[in-house]
Every structure is written in C-alpha cells, then in structure tokens.
Design a protein around this motif. Sequence first.
Motif, short mmCIF file in Angstrom:
data_model
loop_
_atom_site.label_atom_id
_atom_site.label_comp_id
_atom_site.label_asym_id
_atom_site.label_seq_id
_atom_site.Cartn_x
_atom_site.Cartn_y
_atom_site.Cartn_z
N ILE A 286 1.23 -1.50 0.08
CA ILE A 286 0.26 0.14 0.17
C ILE A 286 0.47 1.59 0.30
O ILE A 286 0.46 1.89 -0.75
CB ILE A 286 -1.06 -0.09 1.11
CG1 ILE A 286 -1.44 -1.27 0.99
CG2 ILE A 286 -1.59 1.64 1.65
CD1 ILE A 286 -2.68 -1.59 2.01
N LEU A 290 0.97 4.52 -2.31
CA LEU A 290 0.34 5.47 -2.29
C LEU A 290 1.61 6.84 -2.81
O LEU A 290 1.01 7.64 -3.41
CB LEU A 290 0.56 5.59 -0.85
CG LEU A 290 -0.80 6.57 -0.12
CD1 LEU A 290 -1.72 5.79 -0.71
CD2 LEU A 290 -0.40 6.03 1.56
N SER A 305 -3.59 7.44 5.36
CA SER A 305 -4.02 6.27 5.01
C SER A 305 -3.87 6.31 5.93
O SER A 305 -3.50 6.01 7.63
CB SER A 305 -2.27 5.66 4.38
OG SER A 305 -1.10 5.46 5.27
N VAL A 307 -3.62 2.27 8.28
CA VAL A 307 -3.16 1.60 7.62
C VAL A 307 -2.67 -0.41 8.71
O VAL A 307 -1.61 0.32 10.10
CB VAL A 307 -1.98 0.90 6.21
CG1 VAL A 307 -1.35 -0.51 6.79
CG2 VAL A 307 -2.11 1.56 5.15
N SER A 342 -8.07 8.99 0.95
CA SER A 342 -8.22 8.26 2.15
C SER A 342 -7.94 6.61 1.91
O SER A 342 -8.77 6.10 0.96
CB SER A 342 -8.47 7.68 2.75
OG SER A 342 -10.02 8.01 3.09
N ILE A 343 -7.65 5.49 2.11
CA ILE A 343 -6.70 4.15 2.18
C ILE A 343 -6.87 3.51 4.22
O ILE A 343 -6.27 4.03 4.45
CB ILE A 343 -5.55 4.48 1.49
CG1 ILE A 343 -5.88 2.21 1.24
CG2 ILE A 343 -4.48 4.35 1.44
CD1 ILE A 343 -4.90 1.36 -0.05
N ARG A 344 -7.74 2.62 3.14
CA ARG A 344 -7.16 1.68 5.13
C ARG A 344 -7.80 0.61 4.85
O ARG A 344 -8.09 -0.41 3.61
CB ARG A 344 -9.21 2.41 5.52
CG ARG A 344 -9.04 3.43 7.32
CD ARG A 344 -9.96 3.13 6.93
NE ARG A 344 -11.70 3.70 6.50
CZ ARG A 344 -11.68 5.02 6.35
NH1 ARG A 344 -10.83 5.42 6.36
NH2 ARG A 344 -13.06 5.05 5.20
N ILE A 356 -10.78 1.99 -0.13
CA ILE A 356 -10.30 3.46 -0.68
C ILE A 356 -11.43 4.30 -0.90
O ILE A 356 -12.45 4.20 -1.65
CB ILE A 356 -9.49 3.60 -1.80
CG1 ILE A 356 -7.87 2.02 -1.52
CG2 ILE A 356 -9.14 4.45 -2.94
CD1 ILE A 356 -7.46 1.77 -2.79
#
Lengths: 449, 235
Positions: A286, A290, A305, A307, A342-344, A356
């Motif tokens: 990720i 990113l 993010s 993560v 944002s990414i999780r 996402i």
Amino acid sequence: MMAEWRTAIFRLVGGLILAIVAGMGIGETALVVGSVLAAVLCWQLWQLYRLQRWLNHEQLQVPEAGGVWGNLIARLVVDKRRNRESRDRLSKIITRYSNVTQALPDGVVVLGNNNEIKGVNSAASLLLGIRLPQDSGQNIGNFIRDPEVTRFLNREQGDVLTIRSPRNLHMRVSLRLVVIGKTGFGSKLLIARDVTQLYQLERVRQDFIANVSHELRTPLTVITGYVELLLSEDIAKNQAMQKPLTRISDQTLRLTHIVDDLLNLSTLESSEPPVFSEIVDMPALIARNLLQARELSQGQHTFSSEVDEHLGLKGNAHELESMVSNLLSNAVRYTPQQGKISIRWANQTDAAVLQIQDNGIGIPAAHLSRLTQRFYRVDPGRSRETGGTGLGLAIVKHILDRHGARLQVDSQSDLGSTFSCLFRSDLAIRLGSSPPVKARVHKLVRRTG
Amino acid sequence: MNMNIDHHISSKFNEELEEIRTRALQMGGAVEKQLANALAAINKGDLGLAKEVMASDYLINAQEVEIDEQCTQILATRQPAARDLRLIVAVIKTITDLERMGDEAQRVGHMAKQLVEHSYPSKHFQQIRNLGNHVSHMLHDALDAFARTDMGAALRVLEEDERVDQEYEAIMRQLITFMMEDPRSIPRSLEIMWSARALERIGDRSCNIAEYVIYFVQGRDIRHTELSDVQDDLD
C-alpha cells in the motif's frame, strides 16, 4: 349393523340355552355345552382362516358369509377397492412426474442430509456418470471426487460451480445446489447443466481478445518508436507539425495502455486462480502504491492512510499490486483538485477490508451495477480526458474474484465514492508470526524428491 | 451386487465405515486433481499451475495421515470382522498408494516446471500427454470401481495396465534413440523419462487399488497372480 350383532348374540345365547336344556335331559350338561362352544369356536376360526386367506391372496374369490362376518367382509371389500383405486391414481401421478423429471434436459440429483444420493434423472446419469439403482444411498462425493465439489456441497446455498464431467473430461458441467428443506425424501437438489458449448464460446472469446491484443502490440511499438523519433527531430520544431505529433504520441500511449490492460485481463481470465501460499506484505504494498498515486496527483490531492502495519494477506502479490494501483489511480482521476483520498487496511469482524475513499465526483446509483464491465463508462467524455482505459475496475473485479473476495462500492453523486475490498478473514495473516501453512508442509512432506 | 454397508445394529458403525470410504475416495479425488493439473501444466506450459501442483502435495499427505488415524480408531474400538475388516484393510492400503501417486504427480509437476523454465521444445510432450491421459483414466476407473465395489470394472483396470506398459516402453525406446543421436538432449530426455516413469507408476498403483477392490469383494488376494488366471478363477 347392530341387527346382525343382536342376531348373533341371540343365536349364541339361544344355542347355549338349548344345549343346557338338552344336556340336562341326558344328564351330561358340561359335555353338550362344551361341544356346542367348541363347534362355535371352530366355525369362527374357519371364518377367520378364510378371511385371512382371501386377504393374502388377491386373486381368490371373496368368501361368502352372512351375519357379522358378512358385514365385516363387505366392509373390507369396499376398503380394498378404494385403496386400489387411490393407489392406481397415485402411481399414475408419480409415473407422470417421474416421466417429466426424466425428460428434463438438466440433470437433477436429490441428495439427503449427508449428501447421499436419493434419486437421479437420466440427464444426471449422463452428465455425472451416476448409475441407479446401484449408486443410490452412496455419498455423491464417492463419484464426483473433485475437492472443489466437496467444498461446494458443504456450503449451505452454494452459487454455481463449473466442473469437468466425471464421465467425459471434455464436457463441462455447471452445478447448482438448491436447498429444499426437510421433505422426508431429500434435503438438497443438485442441478447439473451441460455448458460445454458456452464454455467453448467463452474460450474462443478470451483467446480472440488475447490474440488481438497481442497482434496490436507490434505495430503500436513501431508507431511509438517513429513518433518519438519525429518528435525529437527538426520537424517537431515546425509549429504546424508540433500539435499533431503530440496528439499522435498521446493517443498511441493511450492505445498501448488499453492493449496492456486487455492482455492483463485475458491472462487473469484464462489462468487458474492463484494458490494461497504466498503471504503478501500488504502495508508495504500500500505504501508503494500510495507513493505512485502522489506522483500521479502532482500535489493536487491530500492523501491519508490508516493501515494495520502487521496485517498481511495470502494471495498473489503481482495481482494485488495491480488491484491497489488501479483503485488508487481511479480515485486520483475522479477526484477534483484539493480533494481528499484515504486508504484503510484493517481486519474487521468477519473480513479483512481494504477501503479506498475519495470525495470526488462520485457515481450515480444507476451505474453501480455495471461499473465492473469492461469499457463501461459513467461519463464517456470525462474518463477519456483523464486517460483511463475503461478496464481498470474489470481488472480489479477479476483479481478479487480470484482471491475469493468481494468488491463493495458505496457512492453518491458529487459526494465521493468508497471502494471496499472484502477478503476472507482466514486469508488475513499477522505478519511476523510464522505462517502455519508452511509449518505443516515441513511436517508432512515425506518421500518426495 | 449390493455392497452397501448397512448391515450393522450400530448405525454409528455404519456411518463410520461409510465415512472412511468416502474420505478415501475424496483423497483419490484430490490425487486425480493433482494429476490433471500436472498434465495441464505440461500441456499449456503453465508455470503457475506447475508450482501449484508442487505446493499442494502436502494436502494429500495430510489426508493420508488423518484417514490412517481414523482407520486405527475403528480397528481399536469396533474390532471389525469379515467384510468390515477387509474394507478397512483395503482403505488403509488404498490411501498409501494414493499418497504415493500424489508424490508421482508432484514429480510430473516438477517436470512441467523444468520444461517451462528451460523452454524445452514440446516434441515429446504428445506421448507424455497420451500416457498421462491413459493413466488418469485408469485412476478414475479404479476409484469408480472402489466406490461401486464393481469387480468387472476393477478387472478392466487391471487389463489396461498392459497397454500403459507398452506406451511406456515406446517412450523409453524413443528417448534412448534421441539420447544416442544427440547427447545434448540427455538432460531433457532424462527429465521426460522420469515423468514417464512417474506416470507409469501411477498406472501400477491404480492397478493395486483395483486389486484391493477385488480383495474387498471376494476376500481373495490376487496380487502377484497372472491376470488370465484371475479371470479364469473369477468366472
């Protein structure tokens, strides 16, 4: 009815009185009464015997009798006839239905609770190689031994599974499981359909796409090469040529991307799903993507993010990489300047979720269901101008399918979209701890090599 | 002949016997799948599939261990006699053979990997493919015979073995010719020879399973007997 009984009792009582009187006359009361009773008993037994013989042997004539016995026999005759009639009627219905099931072009197997075979129609024998009556009562897994089918049958209400027919390996059969609940006969229906032709058509289509994309690559490379050459030459300094050449170069690049994506897609379609033996370091993957997304965005978006740094995933690293990169580049493309992306990545109660989220232009609800079709565009004008190939989500969908995962899209026009990839939680692995699968390999591999 | 196992007072026992039979057959299914994948890997030159075959062998080994354990349990707790005992003995032997077949399939997978990685020409593959198809049919039929306790089918599997042996011989002879003509082809030929050998072994082990079927049905051990004698005896 009572009348016969009354007569019978009167006769018995009368007979007994007569016997007593006669017995007293000759001084042997006990003997005479005894013989009369014995005679009555014998006669009754005889009647019983005749009745039973008649019940046992259909073809015998109805025994003639009067009085109580006659009544009883008449009643039995009526019952017997009614029984026979309803039996005939029912068996006719059964024959009719079984003729219909036999004539069905799709194979039907009735399964019991433990997947034992209860009934089969002729198409099923043909497609699956099950023979009746000798196979009835056996577990269906004894004949269709593909491990995937075993897994498929143990699911509650499975979707569709396509297998090679055990009778003929060139035949493709699609299986569907229907739970019918407790009927006293079987609890599941396994429906088999011959999809050989469909399968072959699909293969032809896949091969065609793969071949076409492959063939297009060579001329594209040549064009790209010459355009680059021309752009670097003096001709490019000519104002009139500059614009067309740049356009050619851009469009060639786009075409190359489309061809590459098509090839990727057809590889995904035609190869077997990956083995879940490789553990992918998702946090690192990720982070890498990113970084790329930031480059693509050129500082026009803010990224965040969340993560789980210790959560890995069993799967194919190359495919997962391509999935994350597609989702992120979509988010960048469809989010206007100053947007947030944002990414999780976290383990939730029943699934490992990669999410996402953007606050971009969003997708109207009407388009959601068709989003993952190839070349489907919500707004054709816009997506071309942003340089998409129209294949990104189709690729994502395929990769998720191959990992047994699901794609969930929540979106509202102008408010943004959330793409969630839900992976089975047993594929999510804590990084750092030793992988249990590998440990088993070492323990159990023997006599190899 | 109806050989369904439903003659016990204890229905739990029936279930247990049915279960080990089904599990043995399902292990057979896993081996069939491994073999099919290994052959497909050769056919298509699919490296991923070859790797998958090599990585999944442990699943079959694990099944063998589990079924073995279950059989021991039944032997200890139920002390079966006659046909039940024969069934369990047949299952124990069958799974041993199946496990070995899994290893042979893995070897074929290994060859597929070698062939792809060294991009060998596919000149000899056709024969390997034929032998492979032949052998997978034999395995399939042997397992079907086991499922149906079908003596006729078991005998047909035994008959088939001769043809497999002939095909194997033919491949051998051809490979020897290649090796004499061109010593550079020796590594490749050896690789192919090993996998042909592996396939031939799978055929032999399918025959073993067919023999266990006959043992289970008739209570007669026909190993190391000429096939024609067996047929005469059974007729």
